[in-house]
Design an enzyme around this catalytic site. Structure first.
Site, PDB file in Angstrom:
ATOM      1  N   SER B 313     -85.798-107.070  33.515  1.00 24.52           N
ATOM      2  CA  SER B 313     -84.381-107.400  33.307  1.00 24.52           C
ATOM      3  C   SER B 313     -83.561-106.281  32.693  1.00 24.52           C
ATOM      4  CB  SER B 313     -84.262-108.638  32.414  1.00 24.52           C
ATOM      5  OG  SER B 313     -84.939-109.708  33.030  1.00 24.52           O
ATOM      6  N   HIS B 356     -78.909-121.880  33.843  1.00 32.63           N
ATOM      7  CA  HIS B 356     -77.943-121.510  32.799  1.00 32.63           C
ATOM      8  C   HIS B 356     -76.586-122.138  33.011  1.00 32.63           C
ATOM      9  CE1 HIS B 356     -80.884-118.202  32.352  1.00 32.63           C
ATOM     10  NE2 HIS B 356     -80.531-118.308  31.068  1.00 32.63           N
TER      11      HIS B 356
END
Lengths: 373, 597
Positions: B313, B356
């Site tokens: 990431s 999310h």
């Protein structure tokens, strides 16, 4: 008989005497240079000892000039027997030096009987050769060989002193050839010689000590053993070669004092000299030896009788053989047999015996006129 | 006169033979002294002279605050001249030196060009050994006690990969004219700074010319040229930071690179596990060498430069910048994350299974939402991502002097066609946009990248010397606002309650950073959430790249832990510890400077 009269002094061979004195003085200077210690300040006493032996040698020379050399012929047999006995004593109880027993000690002194034996040997065979009329026949040749050559040769090789042993054989051969052999004797000598050479060589090889073998091997193939004898030959050539034309100068040589050269003050002394004095110096020194040898031959020609002639020839041959083998060895064109340079190398007994031999030579020249009073 | 009777006078013939003999001797003398005289003169000189090269004292290596990292320690060695040593003494000597007599006689008996070259019998003699030998000096002719200088690495394993070590001249180096003036047994830098700055550190060898005798004994010193000490060098490394970094990596495998973003100076370079350079200095023993090289963890590998792994990431920073610059998104663009993205028959999961929800760029970076970047990456295409990644120094060498650097890999369509002979699939773009798949980077590349984020987009070549002129390799053509947006989000990663990098939150400074978790196991295989149940070799690699302080970064850092699990939990705390150590150290330095002033 021992009176030194004016005629004797007038006829004394001053030329050969001063030639040899010059050689010895140069020798002492070279010994001084060769044995100087680069690290410590104290000088080793070799050159002083050699100087004392030189004085003794001159004394010996005077003694051996003073009486008629014909006496030598008369006392030759007892001298020869005494010589053989000394060689035997060396064999039984000799001191060992450099891997060989050649010395016997008398009190604090030690000397090498073999050094004196050479002269006795020459006197002995001169006496026998001079008794032969005409060319030498087979029988007399063999008789002289076995009685006067082979026996002492075996004793010398046993010590082992191969150098002296070979020298007496070569003196015998060269003397015989110069005397003239009968055709039969000459042919037989050549035949027997060429047939027995390999056999004799093999026999000799077996008898040789290791250090003697290694010397011969190193001569044939110097690269075999860099720190052994081949190394010595190489360092000797380096010393001589590095002298170049005019030399490094007195006391400027490095091969000797820095111990690259073995036997620097004895067998390899010429290398030390040639390094410091160069080609010019070597030429001068060789000229002195040339003078000595030529004068010796001339003495032989002029001697009043056969005994004197052969004796002078024998002594001259002895000097010549030592000279050529020693210089040839340091120049790397002869095997290392370990014999000194006459009148030059350090070594008391040899110096004394050489001066006595020279005395005999001068004696013969001095008394060269048949009518001598 | 019989000699004369048969033909010519034989004595005259003998005379001629003698003359010939003299001529032969004179010719030989001429050959040796005149023709070959030069050569023999040269041999006699080299016989007589011994030239000894004297190695200069090596320069000292300091850290950026002037702390010495190495020292030169004199010590005693016992050497023997075989030509002068009596073999019967080997037993007695072995008792004093406490080494087997066979070892001594073995060393002595090895054939050498000259029996007078010295052989080292034992190094690092104790004071007791030296005094015993000196007291019995005359019993051991040919035995010499000499003084040698060893290089001691004061901090041992700490910083070993950067500092490096000395080693013996290798056979090929002995041929190299560069090292001609060095003694044959010299040690030179063979690794790290010791190697790359060897010429500076080495100094200029001196020379002693001795007159020697045939036994190789020195008679007198003829000429001496003293050696010139090597120059000291000051590294950009901060040893306190370095120590903290290595301590944090205890028991872990991985690497850490800390840079000064405004200069490219390397503040710390950790590769774990490390090795002890002191073992190399005096010729490493076979056992030690085998122990080091046979370890599975490969301590000799400089992981900071050489390990290439997917950045996970942390790579989202590149995707984000590319998307902002290309106008695909702005700060207000929103995507919806329900925990996965469908593409054809494939499902691409977000790390957070529940999703999310509605995500903008800030939230996507702070909470590291995968789906947001899948979507953005899909719109960008791999070649755009490639372009921006390269601008930030990825996929190519950073140019650091320490050798063996690897390039990593940033894929694009051309690359795939060239190497795999297959077209690029969109699915590959999707996983590439979150730093998975073919993408791989080295820790030092990531440190350079995060530096560029904080310094306004300048790529500096990482340098290891302090105060060396910075080497900018290029300024990235990005809008300053873009970098500011990223920086703010990265501060949020650490600072905000839902940020993935909370573990890096520090009480003494503000830290911005990005976590990364590089998957080892492909997305299909599933292990339970509890990472402790996963065998170590299947555990993910943990990344954290960070900068501090937030307002004006003075340190940029990249932390990589092999099979460490989650970046947030494993790598972030390490970054925090190291940054804090640096800040505290700096404060201390400034205080002491103030006092001095």
């Amino acid at each position: 008989m021992f009176r030194i009269d004016r005629t004797l002094i007038r006829n004394f061979d001053w030329l050969i005497f001063f030639t040899v004195i010059a050689i010895s003085v140069i020798g002492i200077l070279t010994i001084f240079s060769a044995t100087r210690q680069p690290m410590e300040s104290t000088q080793s006493p070799f050159y002083i000892k050699q100087f004392i032996w030189l004085l003794l040698g001159v004394l010996g020379l005077i003694v051996f000039v003073s009486f008629d050399y014909i006496w030598l012929s008369r006392i030759s047999v007892p001298m020869y027997i005494a010589g053989l006995i000394f060689l035997l004593i060396v064999l039984i109880s000799g001191k060992t030096g450099m891997g060989a027993q050649r010395w016997i000690g008398i009190g604090p002194m030690s000397f090498q009987p073999s050094e004196f034996f050479k002269l006795i040997f020459i006197i002995m065979i001169s006496r026998h050769f001079s008794s032969i009329q005409g060319s030498i026949g087979i029988m007399s040749l063999l008789r002289i060989f076995f009685v006067f050559v082979f026996l002492p040769f075996m004793l010398l090789v046993k010590q082992p002193d191969l150098g002296t042993g070979l020298v007496i054989i070569i003196i015998f051969i060269t003397l015989s050839l110069t005397m003239g052999l009968q055709k039969k004797a000459l042919i037989l000598t050549v035949i027997i010689g060429s047939v027995s050479m390999p056999f004799l060589g093999n026999l000799m090889w077996e008898r040789l000590e290791d250090y003697q073998k290694s010397r011969l091997i190193a001569f044939v193939e110097p690269g075999v053993d860099p720190s052994g004898i081949g190394y010595h030959i190489k360092q000797s050539k380096v010393a001589i070669g590095s002298g170049e034309f005019s030399g490094k100068g007195f006391l400027k040589g490095t091969q000797g004092p820095f111990r690259f050269l073995p036997e620097k003050h004895t067998d390899f002394i010429f290398a030390v000299f040639a390094e410091e004095w160069g080609f010019i110096g070597s030429l001068f020194l060789l000229s002195l030896y040339f003078l000595l040898i030529m004068r010796g031959l001339d003495t032989a020609r002029k001697a009043k009788d056969d005994f004197g002639k052969i004796l002078a020839l024998g002594i001259t041959f002895m000097f010549s053989i030592y000279f050529f083998v020693n210089i040839g060895m340091t120049l790397g064109i002869m095997p290392v047999v370990g014999i000194p340079l006459p009148f030059f190398s350090y070594g008391g007994t040899a110096l004394l015996s050489n001066y006595i031999s020279l005395g005999v030579l001068i004696n013969i020249r001095t008394r060269r006129f048949a009518l001598f009073y | 006169m019989q000699i004369k009777k048969n033909g010519p006078d034989r004595i005259v013939i003998v005379g001629y033979i003698i003359v010939i003999g003299f001529i032969i001797l004179l010719l030989r003398l001429w050959q040796l002294q005149i023709l070959q005289g030069d050569e023999f003169r040269r041999i006699s000189e080299s016989n007589r002279l011994r030239v000894i090269n004297v190695q200069a004292p090596r320069g000292i290596i300091f850290d950026r605050n002037g702390t010495p990292l190495v020292k030169n320690t004199p010590y005693f060695i016992a050497t023997v001249i075989p030509g002068e040593f009596d073999g019967n003494n080997a037993d007695a000597l072995s008792k004093i030196l406490d080494i087997p007599a066979e070892e001594i006689s073995g060393k002595i008996n090895i054939k050498r060009p000259s029996p007078f070259t010295t052989i080292i019998i034992k190094k690092r003699l104790s004071f007791r050994e030296v005094s015993v030998i000196e007291a019995r000096r005359t019993d051991f002719p040919g035995l010499i006690i000499e003084i040698a200088v060893s290089r001691d690495y004061i901090y041992g394993k700490t910083g070993a990969h950067a500092i490096g070590y000395l080693g013996k001249l290798t056979p090929s180096q002995m041929e190299d004219p560069e090292y001609r003036d060095l003694p044959r047994h010299a040690f030179i830098g063979q690794w790290g700074v010791e190697k790359y700055f060897d010429k500076t550190l080495r100094g200029i060898s001196g020379q002693k010319i001795f007159e020697v005798d045939a036994l190789g004994r020195e008679i007198r010193l003829l000429q001496e040229k003293p050696p010139v000490k090597g120059d000291d060098i000051t590294l950009s490394l901060d040893i306190e930071l370095q120590k903290e970094g290595e301590k944090s990596f205890e028991g872990l495998t991985g690497a850490l690179v800390a840079l000064q973003p405004e200069t490219g100076e390397i503040l710390g370079l950790v590769s774990s596990p490390s090795f002890d350079p002191n073992k190399f200095v005096n010729g490493i023993s076979y056992a030690d060498w085998a122990a080091i090289t046979r370890q599975k963890t490969m301590p000799m590998l400089n992981r900071a430069l050489q390990s290439q792994y997917p950045p996970g990431s942390t790579f989202k920073i590149i995707t984000a910048i590319a998307a902002l610059e290309e106008g695909i998104i702005d700060t207000t663009t929103k995507k919806y994350c329900n925990g996965r993205m469908n593409y054809g028959k494939w499902n691409y999961n977000c790390w957070k299974k529940k999703g999310h929800g509605s995500v903008n760029l800030h939230k996507a970076l702070v909470e590291s939402c995968d789906v947001y970047f899948y979507e953005v990456g899909r719109q960008l295409g791999i070649d755009k991502i490639y372009e921006y990644a390269l601008k930030f120094g990825l996929g190519r060498e950073t140019g650091i002097l320490l050798g063996g650097e690897r390039k990593g890999l940033i894929p694009n369509t051309r690359w795939k066609m060239a190497t795999k002979n297959a077209p690029w699939f969109l699915g590959e773009t999707i996983i590439s946009s979150i730093g998975q798949g073919y993408v791989s980077t080295t820790p030092i590349q990531m440190a350079v990248m995060i530096s560029a984020i904080t310094n306004g987009g300048i790529i500096y070549r990482p340098v290891i010397l302090k105060d060396s002129a910075p080497v900018p390799l290029g300024k990235i053509d990005v809008k300053p606002e873009t970098l500011k947006i990223i920086r703010d989000s990265l501060l949020g990663v650490v600072d905000e309650p839902k940020g993935t990098g909370q573990a890096a939150k520090s009480a003494i400074t503000t830290i911005g950073g990005k976590t990364g978790t590089a998957q080892v196991v492909s997305a299909g295989q599933q292990y339970s959430e509890n990472s402790k149940d996963i065998p170590e070799k299947y555990r993910d690699h943990a990344w954290f790249i960070a900068f501090a302080p937030g307002e004006k970064a003075e340190i940029a850092i990249s932390v990589f832990v092999e099979h460490g699990g989650h970046g947030g939990s494993k790598a972030a705390p390490i970054a925090k510890r190291v940054i804090e150590a640096y800040m505290l150290q700096k404060e201390k330095q400034e205080e002491s400077t103030d006092v001095q002033n």
